[in-house]
Enzyme design. Structure first.
Site, PDB file in Angstrom:
ATOM      1  N   ASP A   1      12.673  -5.622   7.252  1.00 24.15           N
ATOM      2  CA  ASP A   1      11.591  -4.777   6.743  1.00 24.15           C
ATOM      3  C   ASP A   1      12.148  -3.387   6.466  1.00 24.15           C
ATOM      4  OD1 ASP A   1       9.038  -3.930   6.059  1.00 24.15           O
ATOM      5  OD2 ASP A   1       8.269  -3.868   8.114  1.00 24.15           O
TER       6      ASP A   1
ATOM      7  N   ASP B   1       0.872  -1.183   0.000  1.00 25.34           N
ATOM      8  CA  ASP B   1       0.000   0.000   0.000  1.00 25.34           C
ATOM      9  C   ASP B   1       0.907   1.232   0.000  1.00 25.34           C
ATOM     10  OD1 ASP B   1       0.933  -0.583   2.623  1.00 25.34           O
ATOM     11  OD2 ASP B   1      -0.612   0.671   3.507  1.00 25.34           O
TER      12      ASP B   1
ATOM     13  N   GLU C   1      -0.091  -1.038   5.771  1.00 24.02           N
ATOM     14  CA  GLU C   1       0.987  -0.559   6.644  1.00 24.02           C
ATOM     15  C   GLU C   1       0.837   0.921   6.940  1.00 24.02           C
ATOM     16  OE1 GLU C   1       4.657   1.221   8.019  1.00 24.02           O
ATOM     17  OE2 GLU C   1       3.686   1.670   6.120  1.00 24.02           O
TER      18      GLU C   1
HETATM   19 ZN    ZN Z   1       6.660   2.368   4.226  1.00 24.11          ZN
END
Ligand code: ZN
Length: 491
Positions: free
Chosen positions: A216, A122, A189
């Protein structure tokens, strides 16, 4: 007599200078030396084309509506399926919480702890009124002047495309991972990951999965951001700061403004005093924990006074701390920060209000907690205030140790691909989906080798977001090499 004292003082100064010099020289580099990674045949133009295609789907999420833009998300999923055929043929793909993606690549060693690559798909919305300031329209997905432009190029579709490309290449070469490899790509997120990351963790907990590490988004490969450091720096985020907002409310008799009570006793007066104390008597800025390890790692790589001062904290500690506390970004690494964000009182120009309210936002350093912040606020404002914590508060994450096998593999991978780059642990000040994985992961790294210079930082969630085609190729090589290195025996 005076001459003797002068000589003694001079002698002492010389000794001190010698100690400082010796200490500076003795602090050798902590960087590991590794052989360069083998070359990888990579069609970067083709990867750039895949990223440009992924950017064209307007995957802006909504906090409250899980179906918002669902069509765009589904079209992106179909696009990935078409562009990464081996990934979708050999890995298991599951939808989590509706639109988030979880891929599973079974490892050959069932006893080895799995690893997880993460990159959300997203994107942040375009601030209304800024559309016209983009060099290319933000969702047009264009490759121009050596860059892939558009919302998500950096945050975070670039990483997702690079991860899938790396796996596609490994599959094509017949590679078999030893540890099971997961790829998790959240679809929410940017709105806190309650439907995606949180549910993925629940699902993996049900399956009794315990992860060796998660990597991440987070810190990046910066150039020219750290004063005194000429080399590029890969700061690996080993912890995330916590977050809390506290509302302060105070009441006092309301009245007419023609006969005000003594100064400082009205609701507004008391609130003003409280806010001033909170601002002036903040949590101390100290060079400890992650910040100390970061600057200790960088010191031998620096030049001039910075190197001397950071190598001799026994002497210059207080000076260094006060200098670093002056910069907003370095200060944020060294303390729980205090920021007054909302103030409310009064609604008539000639009436003294009976109630005054304010909200103060704190970003919590590992070591402090929501509870210790609350105690701090209480001690500064006194008993007369009603205090309330806003929803959405979180404690800081645990700190990932840098002496773990996972950190070493990551460090060696980076040094083999970016030999001129200094690798050091850092503190991530924002939030990411990986925070949800604390209960099931031994190590969490918030890092990707996206290159950023100071002038690039406003592009994140801002205007003219982009990533260079060459850098996108580096991301692919990074994930490719990281997965290969995991299969190698421990050094
Ligand atoms: Zn991000």
């Amino acid at each position: 007599m005076t001459k003797r004292i002068l000589l003694a003082v001079l002698g002492l100064l010389l000794l001190l200078a010698a100690a400082v010099a010796v200490n500076t020289m003795r602090q050798g580099s902590r960087q590991v030396t590794v052989a360069p990674a083998p070359p990888l045949a990579l069609d970067t133009a083709a990867v750039a084309d895949k990223l440009a295609g992924a950017i064209r789907f307007q995957t802006v999420p909504s906090q409250d509506d899980p179906a918002f833009n669902a069509g765009e998300f589904r079209k992106l999923h179909a696009f990935l399926e078409q562009r990464f055929p081996l990934v979708h043929a050999k890995l298991q793909r599951e939808f989590v919480g509706g639109l988030s993606l979880l891929y599973t690549w079974k490892g050959s060693d069932g006893g080895a702890r799995p690893v997880m690559l993460m990159a959300h798909h997203d994107v942040a919305p375009i601030a209304p009124g800024t559309e016209g300031k983009w060099e290319v329209p933000p969702f047009s997905g264009q490759v121009k002047d050596g860059y892939v432009w558009g919302r998500g190029a950096w945050d975070d579709k670039g990483n997702l495309v690079a991860q899938l490309e790396a796996i596609e290449l490994l599959l094509a070469s017949g590679f078999q991972p030893r540890q099971t490899v997961y790829v998790f790509s959240g679809a929410d997120e940017e709105v806190a990951g309650q439907r995606g990351a949180k549910q993925a963790v629940k699902l993996l907990q049900e399956r009794k999965v315990r992860l060796d590490f998660v990597i991440d988004e987070g810190l990046v490969l910066t150039e020219g951001v750290i004063p005194g450091l000429a080399a590029p720096a890969a700061l690996v985020g080993v912890a995330e700061k916590g977050y809390t907002s506290i509302q302060l409310k105070v009441s006092a008799p309301p009245g007419h403004s023609s006969m005000p009570p003594p100064a400082g006793t009205t609701a507004v007066g008391q609130l003003t005093t409280a806010l001033r104390r909170l601002e002036q008597e903040q949590f101390p800025a100290e060079l400890k924990g992650v910040a100390r390890e970061l600057f200790g790692t960088l010191a031998p790589e620096m030049h001039g006074l910075q190197r001397v001062a950071l190598s001799n904290l026994w002497l210059f500690g207080p000076l260094v701390e006060s200098q670093l506390a002056k910069g907003a970004s370095t200060s944020a690494m060294m303390r729980t920060t205090t920021a007054v964000t909302i103030v409310n009182a009064g609604n008539k120009e000639n009436v003294i209000p009976g109630v005054a309210e304010a909200t103060v936002n704190f970003r919590i350093l590992p070591g402090d907690t929501r509870a210790s912040v609350m105690r701090h606020v209480r001690s500064k404002v006194g008993e007369g205030f009603e205090l309330k914590e806003w929803p959405g508060s979180v404690d800081p994450t645990p700190v990932t140790p840098t002496d773990s096998h996972a950190y070493r593999v990551l460090e060696r991978t980076l040094r083999s691909l970016f030999p001129d780059t200094i690798v050091a642990p850092g503190l991530y000040i924002a939030g990411s989906d990986s925070q949800h994985f604390v209960p099931i992961a031994d190590n969490i790294f918030r890092f990707s080798p996206v290159r950023a210079r100071p002038e690039d930082l406003p592009r994140l969630h801002g205007t003219n977001e982009r990533i260079s085609v060459a850098n996108l190729g580096e991301l692919v090589r990074f994930y490719h090499q990281l997965l290969r290195n995991l299969n190698a025996p421990a050094p």
